[in-house]
Write a protein that holds these residues in place. Structure first.
Motif, PDB file in Angstrom:
ATOM      1  N   VAL A 165       8.495  50.103  50.120  1.00 29.94           N
ATOM      2  CA  VAL A 165       9.401  49.634  49.671  1.00 29.94           C
ATOM      3  C   VAL A 165       9.338  47.916  50.328  1.00 29.94           C
ATOM      4  O   VAL A 165       7.878  48.241  50.772  1.00 29.94           O
ATOM      5  N   ASP A 166      10.178  47.326  48.708  1.00 32.30           N
ATOM      6  CA  ASP A 166       9.934  46.062  49.503  1.00 32.30           C
ATOM      7  C   ASP A 166      11.125  45.481  50.566  1.00 32.30           C
ATOM      8  O   ASP A 166      10.264  44.459  51.371  1.00 32.30           O
ATOM      9  N   ARG A 167      12.121  45.419  50.468  1.00 31.56           N
ATOM     10  CA  ARG A 167      12.919  45.497  50.807  1.00 31.56           C
ATOM     11  C   ARG A 167      14.685  46.240  51.042  1.00 31.56           C
ATOM     12  O   ARG A 167      14.563  46.900  50.425  1.00 31.56           O
ATOM     13  N   CYS A 168      15.195  45.844  51.969  1.00 35.45           N
ATOM     14  CA  CYS A 168      16.667  46.999  51.350  1.00 35.45           C
ATOM     15  C   CYS A 168      17.512  46.247  51.729  1.00 35.45           C
ATOM     16  O   CYS A 168      17.980  45.396  52.920  1.00 35.45           O
ATOM     17  N   HIS A 169      18.348  46.217  51.484  1.00 35.55           N
ATOM     18  CA  HIS A 169      20.151  45.630  51.921  1.00 35.55           C
ATOM     19  C   HIS A 169      20.750  46.324  52.229  1.00 35.55           C
ATOM     20  O   HIS A 169      21.188  47.148  51.452  1.00 35.55           O
ATOM     21  N   GLY A 190      23.886  41.596  50.581  1.00 36.63           N
ATOM     22  CA  GLY A 190      24.351  42.009  52.204  1.00 36.63           C
ATOM     23  C   GLY A 190      23.098  41.499  52.226  1.00 36.63           C
ATOM     24  O   GLY A 190      22.114  41.623  51.664  1.00 36.63           O
ATOM     25  N   PRO A 191      23.148  41.318  53.688  1.00 30.96           N
ATOM     26  CA  PRO A 191      21.448  41.370  54.645  1.00 30.96           C
ATOM     27  C   PRO A 191      20.863  41.922  54.279  1.00 30.96           C
ATOM     28  O   PRO A 191      20.842  43.165  53.450  1.00 30.96           O
ATOM     29  N   GLU A 192      19.584  41.949  54.319  1.00 32.27           N
ATOM     30  CA  GLU A 192      18.221  42.888  54.209  1.00 32.27           C
ATOM     31  C   GLU A 192      18.517  43.503  55.450  1.00 32.27           C
ATOM     32  O   GLU A 192      19.235  42.731  56.636  1.00 32.27           O
ATOM     33  N   VAL A 193      18.248  44.655  55.781  1.00 33.09           N
ATOM     34  CA  VAL A 193      18.544  45.243  56.473  1.00 33.09           C
ATOM     35  C   VAL A 193      16.878  45.829  56.610  1.00 33.09           C
ATOM     36  O   VAL A 193      16.189  46.155  55.751  1.00 33.09           O
ATOM     37  N   ARG A 194      16.527  45.999  58.138  1.00 31.48           N
ATOM     38  CA  ARG A 194      14.666  46.380  58.000  1.00 31.48           C
ATOM     39  C   ARG A 194      15.366  48.785  58.501  1.00 31.48           C
ATOM     40  O   ARG A 194      16.458  48.963  59.254  1.00 31.48           O
ATOM     41  N   LEU A 195      15.458  49.488  57.624  1.00 31.37           N
ATOM     42  CA  LEU A 195      14.409  50.818  57.710  1.00 31.37           C
ATOM     43  C   LEU A 195      13.716  51.462  58.351  1.00 31.37           C
ATOM     44  O   LEU A 195      12.269  50.637  57.441  1.00 31.37           O
ATOM     45  N   ALA A 247      20.861  48.867  48.899  1.00 33.63           N
ATOM     46  CA  ALA A 247      20.247  48.884  48.067  1.00 33.63           C
ATOM     47  C   ALA A 247      18.567  48.614  47.970  1.00 33.63           C
ATOM     48  O   ALA A 247      18.621  46.907  48.980  1.00 33.63           O
ATOM     49  N   LEU A 248      17.669  49.872  48.135  1.00 31.35           N
ATOM     50  CA  LEU A 248      16.677  50.140  48.505  1.00 31.35           C
ATOM     51  C   LEU A 248      15.282  49.056  47.320  1.00 31.35           C
ATOM     52  O   LEU A 248      15.754  49.597  46.284  1.00 31.35           O
ATOM     53  N   VAL A 249      14.767  48.421  47.395  1.00 32.42           N
ATOM     54  CA  VAL A 249      13.904  47.707  46.226  1.00 32.42           C
ATOM     55  C   VAL A 249      12.427  48.125  46.975  1.00 32.42           C
ATOM     56  O   VAL A 249      12.203  47.916  48.010  1.00 32.42           O
ATOM     57  N   GLY A 250      11.762  48.264  45.667  1.00 30.78           N
ATOM     58  CA  GLY A 250      10.143  49.276  46.016  1.00 30.78           C
ATOM     59  C   GLY A 250       9.606  50.015  44.902  1.00 30.78           C
ATOM     60  O   GLY A 250      10.081  50.925  44.222  1.00 30.78           O
ATOM     61  N   GLY A 251       8.768  49.464  45.187  1.00 27.33           N
ATOM     62  CA  GLY A 251       7.828  49.931  44.443  1.00 27.33           C
ATOM     63  C   GLY A 251       8.662  49.069  41.932  1.00 27.33           C
ATOM     64  O   GLY A 251       7.576  49.580  41.216  1.00 27.33           O
ATOM     65  N   GLY A 252       8.782  48.116  42.394  1.00 27.74           N
ATOM     66  CA  GLY A 252       9.410  47.976  40.875  1.00 27.74           C
ATOM     67  C   GLY A 252      11.120  48.365  40.433  1.00 27.74           C
ATOM     68  O   GLY A 252      11.726  48.139  39.234  1.00 27.74           O
ATOM     69  N   HIS A 253      11.557  49.784  41.210  1.00 25.71           N
ATOM     70  CA  HIS A 253      12.643  49.780  40.850  1.00 25.71           C
ATOM     71  C   HIS A 253      13.465  49.616  41.911  1.00 25.71           C
ATOM     72  O   HIS A 253      13.568  49.090  43.299  1.00 25.71           O
ATOM     73  N   LEU A 254      14.559  50.192  42.139  1.00 27.60           N
ATOM     74  CA  LEU A 254      15.604  49.727  43.137  1.00 27.60           C
ATOM     75  C   LEU A 254      16.685  51.060  43.352  1.00 27.60           C
ATOM     76  O   LEU A 254      16.643  52.359  42.135  1.00 27.60           O
TER      77      LEU A 254
END
Lengths: 266, 266, 266
Positions: free
Chosen positions: B112-116, B159-164, B87-94
């Motif tokens: 990209v803000d973050r990814c779970h 789930g946990p944040e992951v770094r992509l 689940a990637l969050v970025g630009g206000g979209h998911l």
């Protein structure tokens, strides 16, 4: 000048197909402008570049939708050239299409109130502009439809009123016509109107060397056999009960069809 | 960590096709979890198992939708194996997709803000579990999208944040590329970016033994003739005015395309 | 007699295809009767005239939708003849279909409460009538579904209750079956139930001269190889990891499939 009162419903008719995300992107732009729009696909399988085919179906489908529907039709081989966009108001509905003949059949089917030609300068004041020369469904049609359907913009805000002459309907020999659409079932839809059958006392239909009987519905003919009927759009149609007339006859768009009258000797 | 604020809109991009009821069933699960969800089909005609093709279109379409949209993409040949859901969050979209490279192109297009990474134990506490090993669109993607789009669940609950790491973009020889998508009209969409044309002072395009002129839009070339243009997605495209370039050239995905520069002698 | 409490959601399953505007027109009629209806396409690619195929999918999909859904299924070669329309209530859902066997498989999958036969005179008092002999999706199914889904009409208003005998399930030799559906991926879905595998201690599957291993999911077989699995609908399925089993085997609807048991000597 009767106001257009939108219902919030938008229909889409295009030759975009469903293979690429083009239709989805147009819907994205509509929702970006009008988040609670209800969008209905009429068809996206118009033969590429055949604007008249889009008009054929739109003229037969518009009136099944609630008053206040915005009907968007994009079959637009001239996208990015000087052709204009038209917003036609009639029968309480609104039709948005390129000015390339697409609306000719709609003009004959709808009691037209007025028609506006969209002007780039007016659209610009509404924040709508062509970002590309090739995808005006995304850039113009979607955003304009959204603005109209949510009452943010009235048709008269889009540009000056223009007078459209209803195109001359070419009347051929009564009782003679051609196949204009082959549908999903292989039914052959002709341009012969139901009214013509009564006027000519027709008892059957000739396609190639075959004389076909007229029936009320598919299931009245023996399974697997050819028949003719007046279809649900008031047009003469050639069909096979439980099968495909296109396959059975090797026929398609343009195949000539002729009514056989009661007193005909053949 | 910026919160994801859903708009209630969900897009679907899959290789499920429209022949079977798979897409409809996913929508049923979405509506079961979020009855007022507004679901838009981006495309379901991704080439089966080609996750990268889904990413190609998603990277070009996401920004046409309102902020707060949940984009679900399921091209998932590894369904039921150890691959995870992201689940990637970025630009206000998911963006919700399997961790199989599908999101690579999205990573390059979205801030990209973050990814779970979705964890089965977390999903279980939300009442979401795989009922099968082969239809996670129904079992997981649909229910998770519904839960996210109606604010019942935040991305960080999954789930946990992951770094992509943004995947390395393979840069080839400037001005050389290939056809990456053949669209519904038979237009050949290449991976050559519009910016490349100016940098190289390009005056035309070579495909096979043919040199094609660059135009602004389809209708600027004579009907039935081949042309090249920058398309609405900022990519070089080969087309035929009123026809199919794929048919005219016998070309398809992978066909090499080359820019012809002003000073080129050939 | 438990009341049917609609959710406002309507699903559509037809053999209309997506080439023509038939599905769009049905949706227009639904929205004309119930402007805030939420309509979901289950599939419109049922093999023309194969009512049983529509029932096959409807029986496996209905329960993924919220309670209160109206499921409309129109595969109706007898349109315009004496065949009746049925409104079946069960499991909190409502099924509207022609009385031509389409609902046979639904009857076995749904805990049926009651079934009503639509009468033309009752429909007429509701303002619903057949305008044609060939398009009852537009004339009857759409308007009836809208009236039911918005609570304007209860199933018992449509006509008298009728008693439907659940059709006899033809039980063949245990462990032998046939392919009933080829899906978009070329997977071969059989009529062999998952329960049968355990009962027979099955270790593999025989198609033609080939013995295929049973796996849990596609990705457990080497890429490009054939396998068998229990699919997400609880049915035995033949597949190729990353490919098409239909193409690999030259198999299709009707191809015989046989379980291979642990103690089998071949």
């Amino acid at each position: 000048m009767p106001a257009f009162v939108p219902s919030g419903i938008i229909t889409l008719t295009t030759d975009y197909g469903l293979h690429d995300p083009f239709v989805g992107i147009v819907k994205g732009r509509i929702l970006a402008g009008f988040p609670s729009a209800r969008v209905v696909d009429l068809t996206h399988a118009v033969t590429p570049f055949e604007a008249d085919e889009a008009g054929f179906w739109l003229a037969r489908a518009w009136n099944e939708f609630p008053i206040g529907t915005v009907h968007v039709a994009v079959v637009d081989p001239g996208v990015g050239t000087a052709r204009q966009l038209l917003a036609l108001v009639g029968g309480g509905h609104l039709f948005l299409a390129p000015d390339n003949g697409l609306l000719d059949r709609v003009l004959r089917a709808v009691p037209v109130d007025r028609c506006h030609r969209c002007e780039a300068t007016r659209l610009a004041t509404l924040g709508i502009r062509a970002r590309s020369h090739t995808f005006h469904g995304r850039d113009l049609f979607g955003p304009i439809a959204a603005a109209l359907a949510c009452s943010r913009v009235a048709p008269e805000d889009l540009g000056p009123e223009v007078r459209l002459a209803a195109p001359q309907h070419v009347v051929g020999t009564p009782g003679e016509g051609t196949v204009v659409v082959v549908d999903h079932f292989g039914n052959l839809i002709t341009d012969i109107e139901a009214t013509c059958l009564g006027a000519l006392n027709a008892t059957g239909v000739r396609v190639g060397a075959l004389d076909l009987p007229l029936h009320r519905t598919y299931g009245e003919a023996p399974p697997g056999t050819l028949l003719a009927l007046v279809n649900s759009f008031g047009l003469l149609e050639i069909a096979v009960n439980g099968g495909s007339a296109a396959a059975a006859l090797g026929a398609g768009r343009g195949t000539p069809v002729e009514l056989v009258a009661r007193d005909r000797r053949s």
